[in-house]
Design an enzyme around this catalytic site. Structure first.
Site, short mmCIF file in Angstrom:
data_model
loop_
_atom_site.label_atom_id
_atom_site.label_comp_id
_atom_site.label_asym_id
_atom_site.label_seq_id
_atom_site.Cartn_x
_atom_site.Cartn_y
_atom_site.Cartn_z
N LYS A 175 0.87 -1.31 0.07
CA LYS A 175 -0.13 -0.04 -0.06
C LYS A 175 0.89 1.37 -0.05
O LYS A 175 0.62 2.21 -0.60
CB LYS A 175 -0.91 -0.08 1.31
CG LYS A 175 -1.79 -0.97 1.25
CD LYS A 175 -3.02 -0.70 2.37
CE LYS A 175 -2.13 -0.91 3.70
NZ LYS A 175 -1.89 -2.11 4.26
N ARG B 72 -8.99 1.69 10.22
CA ARG B 72 -8.21 0.25 10.61
C ARG B 72 -9.44 -0.58 11.49
O ARG B 72 -9.44 -1.77 11.48
CB ARG B 72 -7.32 0.38 11.68
CG ARG B 72 -5.98 1.05 11.25
CD ARG B 72 -5.02 1.10 12.25
NE ARG B 72 -3.79 1.62 11.72
CZ ARG B 72 -2.64 1.12 11.13
NH1 ARG B 72 -2.77 -0.26 10.75
NH2 ARG B 72 -1.41 1.85 10.75
N ARG C 54 12.94 -10.77 1.71
CA ARG C 54 13.73 -9.58 1.81
C ARG C 54 14.59 -9.67 2.91
O ARG C 54 15.57 -9.17 3.05
CB ARG C 54 12.50 -8.69 2.44
CG ARG C 54 12.00 -7.77 1.19
CD ARG C 54 10.99 -6.75 1.73
NE ARG C 54 9.79 -6.88 1.25
CZ ARG C 54 8.47 -6.72 1.56
NH1 ARG C 54 8.66 -6.30 2.99
NH2 ARG C 54 7.55 -6.83 0.92
N ARG D 3 17.16 -11.17 11.22
CA ARG D 3 16.56 -12.44 11.92
C ARG D 3 15.17 -12.63 11.24
O ARG D 3 14.25 -11.94 11.56
CB ARG D 3 16.41 -11.75 13.59
CG ARG D 3 17.74 -11.65 14.04
CD ARG D 3 17.63 -10.94 15.41
NE ARG D 3 16.83 -11.76 16.39
CZ ARG D 3 16.56 -11.26 17.53
NH1 ARG D 3 17.02 -10.08 17.85
NH2 ARG D 3 15.87 -11.98 18.16
N ARG E 52 0.79 -8.85 12.78
CA ARG E 52 0.06 -7.75 11.99
C ARG E 52 -1.10 -8.28 11.19
O ARG E 52 -2.30 -7.61 11.21
CB ARG E 52 0.94 -6.93 11.39
CG ARG E 52 2.11 -6.25 12.04
CD ARG E 52 3.02 -5.38 11.61
NE ARG E 52 2.47 -4.54 10.48
CZ ARG E 52 3.19 -3.99 9.63
NH1 ARG E 52 4.23 -4.49 9.12
NH2 ARG E 52 2.57 -3.27 8.64
#
Length: 194
Positions: A13, A89, A128, A137, A148
């Protein structure tokens, strides 16, 4: 032109909002940035937010919506339009936002969901992380993303049917390449003069 971009964490986004901002001239609005700016400026809503944040609590929906409303009434946003990325949200925030926008006669031209496959989001974040310098990590990154996404599923995803029932939701394939997603968004938005 005023837009809301919806989609789970990691779907792109922010990247797409920046591209739309560059192409169409709207202003990308982040609730986190707006909260910090309101607190720093000492606005009425900023002072309310600071009190709550100092206690370590989440900022209530009406304060967040108030801060968003304050910002979208600024002359630069009124002139250029806005992209809300990551807000609302919750369904309550979406309803409160609708109420204040109707009251202020501010319209939302497009609400667009970037639909993605969650398993692919995890693959992307792992890739990534693996590409980062030694010592990255991966588990931390994937665990954070999982948390999330759970929050998104429970709190934010229910907004999609709310907007869809009102006939206000467009959906694009967020699994496509970055450039293809941009092209899909531009196709939905059409001519910037509209």
């Amino acid at each position: 032109m005023n837009i809301i971009l919806m989609g789970p964490p990691g779907c792109g986004k922010g990247t797409q909002a920046r591209r739309l901002q560059d192409k169409f001239g709207m202003i990308q609005l982040s609730t986190g940035d707006m909260l910090r700016a309101a607190v720093d400026a000492g606005t009425e809503m900023g002072l309310k937010a600071r009190t709550v944040m100092d206690r370590g609590d989440l900022v209530p929906d009406d304060v967040v919506v108030g801060i968003v409303l304050d910002r979208i009434q600024d002359i630069d946003v009124q002139t250029r339009g806005f992209i809300l990325d990551g807000f609302p949200r919750t369904v309550v925030q979406a309803q409160k936002l609708d109420e204040v926008l109707i009251e202020k006669q501010i319209g939302i031209n497009y609400i667009i969901e970037m639909k993605v496959d969650e398993a692919t989001l995890f693959e992307r974040i792992e890739k990534r992380a693996a590409e980062m310098a030694d010592g990255a990590r991966v588990d931390d990154n994937t665990e954070t993303l999982k948390k999330r996404i759970v929050v998104y599923r429970e709190q934010t995803a229910p907004i999609l049917p709310y907007y869809a029932r009102a006939g206000r939701l467009d959906t694009i394939d967020g699994m496509a390449s970055i450039n293809d997603v941009t092209m899909q968004l531009e196709a939905v938005l059409g001519n910037p003069a509209t």
